[in-house]
Design a protein around this motif. Structure first.
Motif, PDB file in Angstrom:
ATOM      1  N   VAL A 124       0.861  -1.185   0.000  1.00  0.00           N
ATOM      2  CA  VAL A 124       0.000   0.000   0.000  1.00  0.00           C
ATOM      3  C   VAL A 124       0.897   1.235   0.000  1.00  0.00           C
ATOM      4  CG1 VAL A 124      -1.794   1.268   1.262  1.00  0.00           C
ATOM      5  CG2 VAL A 124      -1.805  -1.247   1.234  1.00  0.00           C
ATOM      6  N   ILE A 125       0.526   2.246  -0.786  1.00  0.00           N
ATOM      7  CA  ILE A 125       1.314   3.488  -0.842  1.00  0.00           C
ATOM      8  C   ILE A 125       1.661   3.933   0.581  1.00  0.00           C
ATOM      9  CG2 ILE A 125       1.171   5.958  -1.347  1.00  0.00           C
ATOM     10  CD1 ILE A 125       1.694   4.382  -3.838  1.00  0.00           C
ATOM     11  N   PRO A 126       2.955   4.098   0.879  1.00  0.00           N
ATOM     12  CA  PRO A 126       3.377   4.395   2.260  1.00  0.00           C
ATOM     13  C   PRO A 126       2.882   5.737   2.790  1.00  0.00           C
ATOM     14  CG  PRO A 126       5.216   3.555   0.958  1.00  0.00           C
ATOM     15  CD  PRO A 126       4.099   3.845  -0.013  1.00  0.00           C
ATOM     16  N   GLN A 127       2.683   5.767   4.109  1.00  0.00           N
ATOM     17  CA  GLN A 127       2.415   7.015   4.810  1.00  0.00           C
ATOM     18  C   GLN A 127       3.758   7.646   5.152  1.00  0.00           C
ATOM     19  OE1 GLN A 127       0.397   5.512   8.236  1.00  0.00           O
ATOM     20  NE2 GLN A 127      -1.530   5.142   7.175  1.00  0.00           N
ATOM     21  N   LEU A 128       3.848   8.953   4.998  1.00  0.00           N
ATOM     22  CA  LEU A 128       5.120   9.629   5.257  1.00  0.00           C
ATOM     23  C   LEU A 128       5.182  10.164   6.679  1.00  0.00           C
ATOM     24  CD1 LEU A 128       5.726  11.528   1.904  1.00  0.00           C
ATOM     25  CD2 LEU A 128       6.183   9.134   2.497  1.00  0.00           C
ATOM     26  N   ASP A 129       6.400  10.374   7.143  1.00  0.00           N
ATOM     27  CA  ASP A 129       6.647  10.823   8.512  1.00  0.00           C
ATOM     28  C   ASP A 129       6.209  12.275   8.675  1.00  0.00           C
ATOM     29  OD1 ASP A 129       7.556  11.327  11.046  1.00  0.00           O
ATOM     30  OD2 ASP A 129       9.534  10.458  10.734  1.00  0.00           O
ATOM     31  N   ARG A 130       5.295  12.502   9.609  1.00  0.00           N
ATOM     32  CA  ARG A 130       4.847  13.866   9.903  1.00  0.00           C
ATOM     33  C   ARG A 130       5.301  14.325  11.288  1.00  0.00           C
ATOM     34  NH1 ARG A 130      -1.330  14.292   7.429  1.00  0.00           N
ATOM     35  NH2 ARG A 130      -0.838  13.442   5.377  1.00  0.00           N
ATOM     36  N   ARG A 131       6.085  13.482  11.951  1.00  0.00           N
ATOM     37  CA  ARG A 131       6.474  13.797  13.324  1.00  0.00           C
ATOM     38  C   ARG A 131       7.975  14.056  13.461  1.00  0.00           C
ATOM     39  NH1 ARG A 131       3.935   8.846  16.591  1.00  0.00           N
ATOM     40  NH2 ARG A 131       5.033   7.736  14.932  1.00  0.00           N
ATOM     41  N   THR A 137       3.796  18.035   6.587  1.00  0.00           N
ATOM     42  CA  THR A 137       2.508  17.362   6.391  1.00  0.00           C
ATOM     43  C   THR A 137       2.346  16.794   4.978  1.00  0.00           C
ATOM     44  OG1 THR A 137       1.471  19.465   5.767  1.00  0.00           O
ATOM     45  CG2 THR A 137       1.381  18.849   8.102  1.00  0.00           C
ATOM     46  N   SER A 138       3.416  16.763   4.199  1.00  0.00           N
ATOM     47  CA  SER A 138       3.329  16.281   2.816  1.00  0.00           C
ATOM     48  C   SER A 138       2.896  14.820   2.763  1.00  0.00           C
ATOM     49  CB  SER A 138       4.689  16.410   2.122  1.00  0.00           C
ATOM     50  OG  SER A 138       5.114  17.743   2.069  1.00  0.00           O
ATOM     51  N   THR A 139       2.076  14.502   1.764  1.00  0.00           N
ATOM     52  CA  THR A 139       1.688  13.116   1.507  1.00  0.00           C
ATOM     53  C   THR A 139       2.607  12.533   0.440  1.00  0.00           C
ATOM     54  OG1 THR A 139       0.142  13.721  -0.249  1.00  0.00           O
ATOM     55  CG2 THR A 139      -0.719  13.694   2.010  1.00  0.00           C
ATOM     56  N   PHE A 140       2.474  11.244   0.181  1.00  0.00           N
ATOM     57  CA  PHE A 140       3.293  10.573  -0.821  1.00  0.00           C
ATOM     58  C   PHE A 140       3.168  11.258  -2.179  1.00  0.00           C
ATOM     59  CE2 PHE A 140       4.348   7.441  -4.001  1.00  0.00           C
ATOM     60  CZ  PHE A 140       5.399   6.722  -3.448  1.00  0.00           C
ATOM     61  N   SER A 141       1.938  11.563  -2.583  1.00  0.00           N
ATOM     62  CA  SER A 141       1.723  12.152  -3.912  1.00  0.00           C
ATOM     63  C   SER A 141       2.171  13.604  -3.991  1.00  0.00           C
ATOM     64  CB  SER A 141       0.248  12.035  -4.321  1.00  0.00           C
ATOM     65  OG  SER A 141      -0.579  12.712  -3.400  1.00  0.00           O
ATOM     66  N   ASP A 142       2.373  14.269  -2.841  1.00  0.00           N
ATOM     67  CA  ASP A 142       2.920  15.626  -2.845  1.00  0.00           C
ATOM     68  C   ASP A 142       4.396  15.612  -3.251  1.00  0.00           C
ATOM     69  OD1 ASP A 142       0.579  16.910  -2.005  1.00  0.00           O
ATOM     70  OD2 ASP A 142       1.037  16.538   0.105  1.00  0.00           O
ATOM     71  N   ILE A 143       5.083  14.542  -2.894  1.00  0.00           N
ATOM     72  CA  ILE A 143       6.523  14.461  -3.128  1.00  0.00           C
ATOM     73  C   ILE A 143       6.868  13.588  -4.328  1.00  0.00           C
ATOM     74  CG2 ILE A 143       8.744  13.781  -2.114  1.00  0.00           C
ATOM     75  CD1 ILE A 143       7.556  14.363   0.626  1.00  0.00           C
ATOM     76  N   PHE A 144       6.134  12.483  -4.500  1.00  0.00           N
ATOM     77  CA  PHE A 144       6.460  11.526  -5.553  1.00  0.00           C
ATOM     78  C   PHE A 144       5.333  11.422  -6.577  1.00  0.00           C
ATOM     79  CE2 PHE A 144       8.453   9.961  -1.582  1.00  0.00           C
ATOM     80  CZ  PHE A 144       9.784  10.138  -1.942  1.00  0.00           C
ATOM     81  N   ASP A 145       5.693  11.010  -7.774  1.00  0.00           N
ATOM     82  CA  ASP A 145       4.716  10.765  -8.836  1.00  0.00           C
ATOM     83  C   ASP A 145       4.079   9.404  -8.556  1.00  0.00           C
ATOM     84  OD1 ASP A 145       3.349  10.148 -11.183  1.00  0.00           O
ATOM     85  OD2 ASP A 145       4.785  11.217 -12.445  1.00  0.00           O
ATOM     86  N   GLU A 146       2.936   9.423  -7.906  1.00  0.00           N
ATOM     87  CA  GLU A 146       2.301   8.189  -7.432  1.00  0.00           C
ATOM     88  C   GLU A 146       1.923   7.244  -8.564  1.00  0.00           C
ATOM     89  OE1 GLU A 146      -1.850   7.510  -5.252  1.00  0.00           O
ATOM     90  OE2 GLU A 146      -0.370   8.446  -3.915  1.00  0.00           O
ATOM     91  N   LYS A 154       4.943  -2.470 -11.665  1.00  0.00           N
ATOM     92  CA  LYS A 154       3.903  -3.479 -11.876  1.00  0.00           C
ATOM     93  C   LYS A 154       4.466  -4.848 -12.255  1.00  0.00           C
ATOM     94  CE  LYS A 154       2.861  -2.076 -16.660  1.00  0.00           C
ATOM     95  NZ  LYS A 154       1.782  -1.529 -17.541  1.00  0.00           N
ATOM     96  N   GLY A 155       5.678  -4.890 -12.790  1.00  0.00           N
ATOM     97  CA  GLY A 155       6.286  -6.175 -13.088  1.00  0.00           C
ATOM     98  C   GLY A 155       6.991  -6.798 -11.893  1.00  0.00           C
ATOM     99  N   ASP A 156       7.113  -6.032 -10.792  1.00  0.00           N
ATOM    100  CA  ASP A 156       7.861  -6.486  -9.622  1.00  0.00           C
ATOM    101  C   ASP A 156       6.984  -6.749  -8.399  1.00  0.00           C
ATOM    102  OD1 ASP A 156      10.605  -6.168 -10.723  1.00  0.00           O
ATOM    103  OD2 ASP A 156      10.025  -4.056 -10.812  1.00  0.00           O
ATOM    104  N   VAL A 157       6.064  -5.841  -8.145  1.00  0.00           N
ATOM    105  CA  VAL A 157       5.207  -5.957  -6.968  1.00  0.00           C
ATOM    106  C   VAL A 157       3.927  -5.173  -7.223  1.00  0.00           C
ATOM    107  CG1 VAL A 157       6.269  -3.958  -5.836  1.00  0.00           C
ATOM    108  CG2 VAL A 157       5.154  -5.708  -4.446  1.00  0.00           C
ATOM    109  N   ARG A 158       2.833  -5.685  -6.712  1.00  0.00           N
ATOM    110  CA  ARG A 158       1.574  -4.955  -6.835  1.00  0.00           C
ATOM    111  C   ARG A 158       1.553  -3.821  -5.815  1.00  0.00           C
ATOM    112  NH1 ARG A 158      -3.456  -8.492  -6.292  1.00  0.00           N
ATOM    113  NH2 ARG A 158      -4.441  -6.684  -7.277  1.00  0.00           N
ATOM    114  N   VAL A 159       1.122  -2.647  -6.267  1.00  0.00           N
ATOM    115  CA  VAL A 159       1.049  -1.473  -5.389  1.00  0.00           C
ATOM    116  C   VAL A 159      -0.374  -0.941  -5.413  1.00  0.00           C
ATOM    117  CG1 VAL A 159       1.947   0.834  -4.885  1.00  0.00           C
ATOM    118  CG2 VAL A 159       3.461  -0.898  -5.875  1.00  0.00           C
ATOM    119  N   ALA A 160      -0.972  -0.767  -4.237  1.00  0.00           N
ATOM    120  CA  ALA A 160      -2.335  -0.243  -4.114  1.00  0.00           C
ATOM    121  C   ALA A 160      -2.285   1.159  -3.524  1.00  0.00           C
ATOM    122  CB  ALA A 160      -3.177  -1.153  -3.234  1.00  0.00           C
ATOM    123  N   ARG A 161      -3.185   2.014  -3.986  1.00  0.00           N
ATOM    124  CA  ARG A 161      -3.219   3.391  -3.458  1.00  0.00           C
ATOM    125  C   ARG A 161      -3.671   3.406  -2.001  1.00  0.00           C
ATOM    126  NH1 ARG A 161      -2.541   7.044  -7.645  1.00  0.00           N
ATOM    127  NH2 ARG A 161      -2.919   6.174  -9.730  1.00  0.00           N
TER     128      ARG A 161
END
Length: 493
Positions: A124-131, A137-146, A154-161
């Motif tokens: 599952v798309i990881p939660q980022l450290d806010r502490r 307070t950035s989320t994964f999609s704020d920093i990375f191209d989700e 997709k050829g290596d591991v299934r990733v869910a939002r």
């Protein structure tokens, strides 16, 4: 009789000419050695009469300052081997809370991609450290191209939002996976699937060993780190704009990761060159930060051991000794420098052509990024990776990640200061036993001949260290992904 007198005259004349020739040669030789002596005095003993902006860069070939080290025909090789088994369908899920700053989270996420593959789970798309220190307070999609992250893997591991709704309320296995673990450890952890459908990982950093892992797992880590974890479009666009502006000024630039920031100085207990008030402030911060376990630190011992970031003044002396001219364009990749203008002036007096993202970008361009430390760090990261030369004042997470990325991209010149050795040099300067000039330049350049980012295999553990502590002394996989992700000229891509 007359002929005899003539012969004696010619003999004496030849003798006088020979003596005159010898005297002339001696005078020329004396002048030559005097010139050499005065020249050396001008560089060494007479340094107080030379402008502090003066340097020896004219004596050093340009390519030795700027060109990438010879790569020996090495190239990236991250494709799976013929034995590799790709992503398989799975109804088991791993959720992750990534901890630390930007690059600690990035390396941790890359590790968790490999862990999900080993355990045959959907990540599952990881939660980022806010502490963390920055309270970002950035989320994964704020920093990375989700979307790119999901597609690239997709050829290596299934990733869910996100975790499926029906699994949100079921019991989860909450795990602190072992640090620097082997694939065998995670194969053993698959027993958790007998009781749970979801495993939550509380920390992501350093979950896999640096060495002795299967080749395909190591290459998967590289695909995750260097291909899948692409930064979000707004970050990429602004970083590329700033790189173009840097190139338009001088054509080339040094990216300096000046880790002279409040959190790092407090964490390491380094107070050299600071006022008593500043030192006390850093001590209070360290004592109040719960997850920093070491509270009492001897600053002098830390510095002599090479465990402190170089000060801005020391960086200026270092770069000048290497031969970089005062006109060199230097991009400061860092947050707020502790001590502000007073500290930076000691660097700018040597290299006045300093720029920051705040001076390179407009206020409007930075709007939306400035309150998010991880996003501004991502901009610094991209500019650092693309620089002609990268220099770090401390070997922290960003410095190691940038160095590894630059090795991966073709061994771009990356200078890693020998901080322990330099402390001795700086103290000799301070005491007057050494002066800036050719002697200092010779010492510093020789000290760093093999610290310019040239190809070498990753270093193993220090001798005599046993148990888990061995892993702590190894060079990070993401600092130097050779040999698993970098191949020789005759090896396959």
């Amino acid at each position: 009789m007359a002929r005899a007198r003539g012969r004696r005259f010619r003999f004496h004349r030849r003798k006088l000419c020979a003596v005159a020739a010898y005297v002339a040669i001696l005078l020329i030789a004396l002048s030559f050695f005097t010139l050499i002596y005065l020249s050396r005095k001008g560089f060494d003993g007479g340094r107080e009469h030379v402008s502090p902006q003066e340097d020896q860069s004219g004596l050093i070939p340009d390519q030795e300052l700027w060109d990438a080290p010879f790569s020996l025909g090495l190239h990236t090789c991250i494709k799976p081997t013929a034995r590799y088994k790709g992503a398989r369908k799975s109804d088991r899920y791993i959720t992750v809370r990534s901890n630390g700053g930007l690059n600690q989270m990035r390396t941790g996420i890359a590790d968790m991609v490999a862990v999900a593959h080993i355990m045959n789970a959907t990540l599952v798309i990881p939660q980022l450290d806010r502490r963390s220190f920055w309270n970002d307070t950035s989320t994964f999609s704020d920093i990375f191209d989700e979307t790119h992250f999901i597609e690239a893997l997709k050829g290596d591991v299934r990733v869910a939002r996100e975790l499926p709704k029906e699994l949100e309320s079921v019991p989860h296995a909450r795990k602190h996976f072992s640090s620097w673990a082997s694939t065998g450890y995670y194969e053993e952890m698959t027993r958790l699937w007998h009781e749970y459908q979801v495993i939550h990982v509380a920390k992501s950093d350093s979950r896999l060993a640096n060495n002795d892992l299967p080749l395909d797992i190591q290459r998967l880590r590289c695909r995750a780190m260097y291909n899948a974890l692409r930064f979000s479009p707004p970050i990429e666009i602004l970083a590329k704009k700033l790189i173009e502006r840097l190139r338009s000024r001088e054509g080339r630039y040094i990216a300096l990761h000046l880790r002279y920031e409040k959190d790092m100085l407090s964490f390491t207990g380094c107070t050299y060159g600071l006022t008593e008030v500043e030192s006390k402030e850093l001590t209070i911060l360290r004592e109040k930060t719960n997850h920093w376990k070491v509270k009492k630190i001897n600053s002098t011992v830390q510095r002599l051991g090479g465990n402190c970031p170089l000060t801005p003044k020391e960086v200026g002396i270092f770069l000048r000794a290497l031969g970089y001219p005062p006109s060199t364009l230097i991009y400061i990749a860092a947050g707020e420098i502790y001590g502000g203008t007073a500290q930076l002036s000691m660097l700018s007096s040597c290299f006045p052509n300093l720029v920051f993202k705040e001076t390179l970008a407009t206020k409007e361009e930075l709007e939306g990024f400035t309150t998010h430390a991880s996003q501004t760090a991502a901009i610094d990261y991209i500019i650092s990776v693309e620089s002609n030369v990268f220099v770090s004042s401390y070997s922290g997470n960003m410095a190691r990640a940038v160095e590894g990325h630059r090795r991966f991209l073709g061994y771009r010149r990356t200078i890693t200061p020998d901080r322990k050795g330099l402390v001795e040099v700086f103290d000799r300067l301070e005491s007057g036993n050494l002066r800036e000039g050719s002697s200092l330049s010779d010492i510093v350049r020789q000290m760093h001949d093999d610290r310019q980012g040239a190809p070498r295999k990753r270093r193993g553990p220090l001798p005599g260290v046993k148990g888990k502590a061995r892993s702590r002394t190894e060079e990070s996989f993401y600092e130097n992904p050779y040999p698993e992700c970098i191949c020789g000229p005759k090896e396959a891509f």
